[in-house]
Design an enzyme around this catalytic site. Structure first.
Site, mmCIF file in Angstrom:
data_model
loop_
_atom_site.group_PDB
_atom_site.id
_atom_site.type_symbol
_atom_site.label_atom_id
_atom_site.label_comp_id
_atom_site.label_asym_id
_atom_site.label_seq_id
_atom_site.Cartn_x
_atom_site.Cartn_y
_atom_site.Cartn_z
ATOM 1 N N ARG A 50 0.820 -1.215 0.000
ATOM 2 C CA ARG A 50 0.000 0.000 0.000
ATOM 3 C C ARG A 50 0.852 1.263 0.000
ATOM 4 O O ARG A 50 0.369 2.348 -0.317
ATOM 5 C CB ARG A 50 -0.911 0.020 1.232
ATOM 6 C CG ARG A 50 -1.952 -1.085 1.262
ATOM 7 C CD ARG A 50 -2.793 -0.987 2.531
ATOM 8 N NE ARG A 50 -3.861 -1.975 2.568
ATOM 9 C CZ ARG A 50 -3.745 -3.199 3.012
ATOM 10 N NH1 ARG A 50 -2.564 -3.607 3.446
ATOM 11 N NH2 ARG A 50 -4.772 -4.035 3.017
ATOM 12 N N LYS A 156 4.247 -17.559 8.727
ATOM 13 C CA LYS A 156 3.540 -17.808 9.972
ATOM 14 C C LYS A 156 3.059 -16.477 10.542
ATOM 15 O O LYS A 156 3.594 -15.440 10.154
ATOM 16 C CB LYS A 156 4.417 -18.568 10.971
ATOM 17 C CG LYS A 156 5.630 -17.782 11.460
ATOM 18 C CD LYS A 156 6.424 -18.553 12.473
ATOM 19 C CE LYS A 156 5.799 -18.517 13.847
ATOM 20 N NZ LYS A 156 6.107 -17.285 14.616
ATOM 21 N N HIS A 186 11.047 -20.432 9.089
ATOM 22 C CA HIS A 186 12.454 -20.138 8.830
ATOM 23 C C HIS A 186 13.392 -20.985 9.678
ATOM 24 O O HIS A 186 14.573 -21.116 9.350
ATOM 25 C CB HIS A 186 12.743 -18.656 9.039
ATOM 26 C CG HIS A 186 12.747 -18.215 10.472
ATOM 27 N ND1 HIS A 186 11.620 -17.794 11.135
ATOM 28 C CD2 HIS A 186 13.751 -18.147 11.378
ATOM 29 C CE1 HIS A 186 11.931 -17.477 12.373
ATOM 30 N NE2 HIS A 186 13.206 -17.684 12.567
ATOM 31 N N LYS A 190 17.678 -23.359 8.985
ATOM 32 C CA LYS A 190 18.922 -23.459 9.747
ATOM 33 C C LYS A 190 19.699 -24.710 9.340
ATOM 34 O O LYS A 190 19.123 -25.784 9.174
ATOM 35 C CB LYS A 190 18.619 -23.514 11.249
ATOM 36 C CG LYS A 190 17.870 -22.300 11.792
ATOM 37 C CD LYS A 190 18.767 -21.108 11.898
ATOM 38 C CE LYS A 190 18.057 -19.941 12.563
ATOM 39 N NZ LYS A 190 18.897 -18.735 12.618
ATOM 40 N N GLU A 224 14.835 -16.963 24.364
ATOM 41 C CA GLU A 224 15.098 -15.646 23.808
ATOM 42 C C GLU A 224 15.410 -14.674 24.937
ATOM 43 O O GLU A 224 14.804 -14.745 26.009
ATOM 44 C CB GLU A 224 13.884 -15.139 23.018
ATOM 45 C CG GLU A 224 13.509 -16.026 21.832
ATOM 46 C CD GLU A 224 12.287 -15.489 21.103
ATOM 47 O OE1 GLU A 224 12.471 -14.712 20.143
ATOM 48 O OE2 GLU A 224 11.166 -15.831 21.501
ATOM 49 N N ASP A 243 2.672 -18.909 19.870
ATOM 50 C CA ASP A 243 3.703 -18.302 19.034
ATOM 51 C C ASP A 243 4.765 -19.293 18.594
ATOM 52 O O ASP A 243 5.308 -19.177 17.494
ATOM 53 C CB ASP A 243 4.349 -17.142 19.801
ATOM 54 C CG ASP A 243 5.253 -16.284 18.924
ATOM 55 O OD1 ASP A 243 4.889 -16.047 17.753
ATOM 56 O OD2 ASP A 243 6.305 -15.840 19.410
ATOM 57 N N HIS A 248 7.485 -23.628 15.180
ATOM 58 C CA HIS A 248 8.928 -23.832 15.367
ATOM 59 C C HIS A 248 9.239 -25.107 16.146
ATOM 60 O O HIS A 248 9.961 -25.984 15.676
ATOM 61 C CB HIS A 248 9.538 -22.642 16.133
ATOM 62 C CG HIS A 248 9.572 -21.372 15.352
ATOM 63 N ND1 HIS A 248 9.498 -21.310 13.985
ATOM 64 C CD2 HIS A 248 9.692 -20.091 15.767
ATOM 65 C CE1 HIS A 248 9.565 -20.061 13.597
ATOM 66 N NE2 HIS A 248 9.676 -19.300 14.656
ATOM 67 N N LYS A 348 10.454 -15.818 26.650
ATOM 68 C CA LYS A 348 11.020 -14.497 26.420
ATOM 69 C C LYS A 348 11.795 -14.045 27.649
ATOM 70 O O LYS A 348 11.567 -14.517 28.768
ATOM 71 C CB LYS A 348 9.904 -13.483 26.148
ATOM 72 C CG LYS A 348 9.098 -13.742 24.873
ATOM 73 C CD LYS A 348 9.828 -13.225 23.673
ATOM 74 C CE LYS A 348 8.939 -13.247 22.446
ATOM 75 N NZ LYS A 348 9.665 -12.824 21.233
#
Length: 507
Positions: A50, A156, A186, A190, A224, A243, A248, A348
């Site tokens: 856009r 995803k 993704h 790896k 993470e 998530d 994953h 996290k």
């Protein structure tokens, strides 16, 4: 990677071409393919978004982005790519956008000899996946004619629960054949993840012991260091379970647990992956309380940077019960894995950015060493390091030098970067190249997507029913909540350390 096949020529159309994913990851990946001699001369790229810009400003912006996010960019190769870029402004739900896109694809086909082949990459919010594919179908852009192909890469998240994943599959497959759909993750780009199949099925040393007779348990960690940051609204509606686990983590489970495929073709490989997920035991409400831990981070510090508690993050409900950490024990009900628990944890704001799969083997019989100074035999383990470094470590016992029998733990470590002098990569190179080749082995099929959601749906339902319960917490910068440690303690096992430099003690 093998040489480019004749039909790899194509126009890559990126919906969301002006977005962050395109600049940070997709363009460097495409550049790396060109540098590696894997991108055909007959290639063009079209961005659709856009954003108010034209082809000239699009080329300028993506060229500058490549200089910023690429590694050791060769100006001549960059300019080669930039000269093949085009831009189409338009809304994703506007039929006029697709009429103009069809005209532009005819132009790139004639100019760059792409053979009518087109690869559509949906680098957009998930809500746009279905509408874009429906509009592609209505405009005839998904139709394959003669030897030409049309394929779609879907990012995803693929659904937000089992019902929405099924609905999205139904919506997509009403327009496209399954062979045209490439659901990307993704993580599967790896090197260590791709190497799992080679490691397991090409080495006679390991496959005979890859079963319940020799393996005590498996640990999968996806840790993470970052907090939620500016993604408060998205994350508060999603959480760690949604998530990470159905996509994953689920894919890492399949690579470890799958049976050898009959052949190394996409259908055979993906069938075995689907079978592995379908064999995971589904929880009832009582199982969830005992085998699943959810928690939320409080204020703390990671790497010297202060992180506010999750509930104080902008756009997060101050009373939120969304989990930022989840740990669980999974059981796989098949002959190979019966009785071997798979322990999963992801979160996290943890102590270290660290993704690994650890295979812990059963201990050797102790009787041989009963009359020696050895008081306890350590377990052997094999650790597959996925990020930030990629490689693997095999840990085993050896005698310490000296007149008495004393054992020490030694490691044989292999790093991809040290051994193969690998070129810089984003993880998307292999996935984009495989899609251009038509190899779907590393992409998820509809049945695998739904099997992943079937694992977590009972957990989501139980949490929803529980309502606003008090969640366990963990300090940002720690290794997670004490409740996750207690879950392992009940089984007489311990988590591998997350914090760098922490010692490992196995049970």
């Amino acid at each position: 990677m093998d040489a480019s096949p004749p039909n790899i020529a194509c126009t890559l159309v990126i919906f969301g071409g002006a977005g962050d994913l395109t600049k940070r990851l997709l363009m460097p990946a495409i550049y790396n393919l060109k540098r590696g001699g894997l991108l055909p001369e007959d290639f063009a790229l079209v961005g659709v978004a856009r954003t108010d810009m034209n082809t000239e400003s699009f080329r300028k912006e993506l060229g500058a982005g490549l200089d910023k996010f690429g590694v050791n960019v060769d100006p001549a190769l960059r300019d080669w790519l930039v000269d093949r870029m085009y831009y189409q402004q338009g809304a994703f739900d506007d039929p006029a956008t697709y009429k103009k896109l069809k005209t532009l694809l005819d132009k790139t086909d004639g100019t760059h000899k792409t053979g009518g082949n087109a690869l559509f990459y949906l680098a957009t919010p998930a809500a746009s996946f279905g509408p874009i594919i429906e509009e592609l179908g209505k405009a005839g852009l998904s139709n394959e004619k003669g030897d030409s192909w049309r394929r779609v890469i879907v990012e995803k998240p693929f659904g937000s629960d089992l019902a929405s994943a099924k609905a999205l599959n139904k919506q997509i497959l009403a327009v496209l054949d399954e062979s045209q759909v490439y659901r990307i993750d993704h993580y599967l780009g790896k090197e260590t993840v791709q190497n799992i199949m080679i490691f397991r099925f090409a080495n006679g040393l390991f496959e005979p012991v890859w079963n319940r007779d020799h393996i005590d348990h498996v640990q999968i960690t996806v840790a993470e260091t970052v907090g939620v940051g500016t993604r408060g609204k998205f994350y508060d509606a999603t959480g760690a379970l949604r998530d990470m686990v159905p996509n994953h983590v689920g894919q890492l489970i399949t690579m470890i647990a799958m049976e050898p495929p009959a052949r190394l073709d996409a259908d055979s490989v993906r069938t075995e992956k689907a079978k592995a997920l379908q064999s995971v035991q589904h929880y009832n409400p009582d199982d969830i309380l005992e085998n699943v831990v959810r928690a939320q981070y409080t204020a703390g510090s990671v790497g010297g940077q202060d992180i506010v508690r999750f509930r104080s993050t902008p756009n997060v409900d101050p009373d939120s019960t969304t989990e930022t950490y989840v740990a669980m024990k999974l059981k796989i009900d098949n002959w190979r894995w019966a009785g071997v628990p798979f322990y999963i944890r992801t979160g996290k704001a943890l102590a270290r950015r660290h993704t690994e799969i650890a295979i812990q083997f059963k201990r050797a019989p102790f009787s041989l060493f009963r009359d020696t100074d050895v008081d306890r035999l350590a377990a052997n383990n094999l650790v597959l390091h996925i990020q930030p470094e990629e490689g693997m470590t095999l840990r085993f016992s050896a005698k310490k030098p000296g007149p008495t029998v004393q054992m020490g733990q030694v490691e044989m470590k292999f790093n991809y970067g040290d051994y193969f002098q690998a070129q810089p990569a984003t993880g998307y190179e292999t996935l984009i190249y495989d899609c251009m080749k038509g190899d779907a082995s590393l992409f998820q099929r509809a049945d695998s997507i739904e099997a992943g959601w079937e694992i977590v749906q009972p957990i989501m339902d139980a949490w929803k029913k529980a309502g606003k319960v008090r969640l366990p917490t963990y300090e940002a910068g720690s290794s997670g909540p004490s409740e996750a440690v207690a879950m392992m303690d009940r089984d007489g096992r311990r988590w591998r350390p997350i914090a760098a430099g922490a010692s490992e003690t196995s049970r």
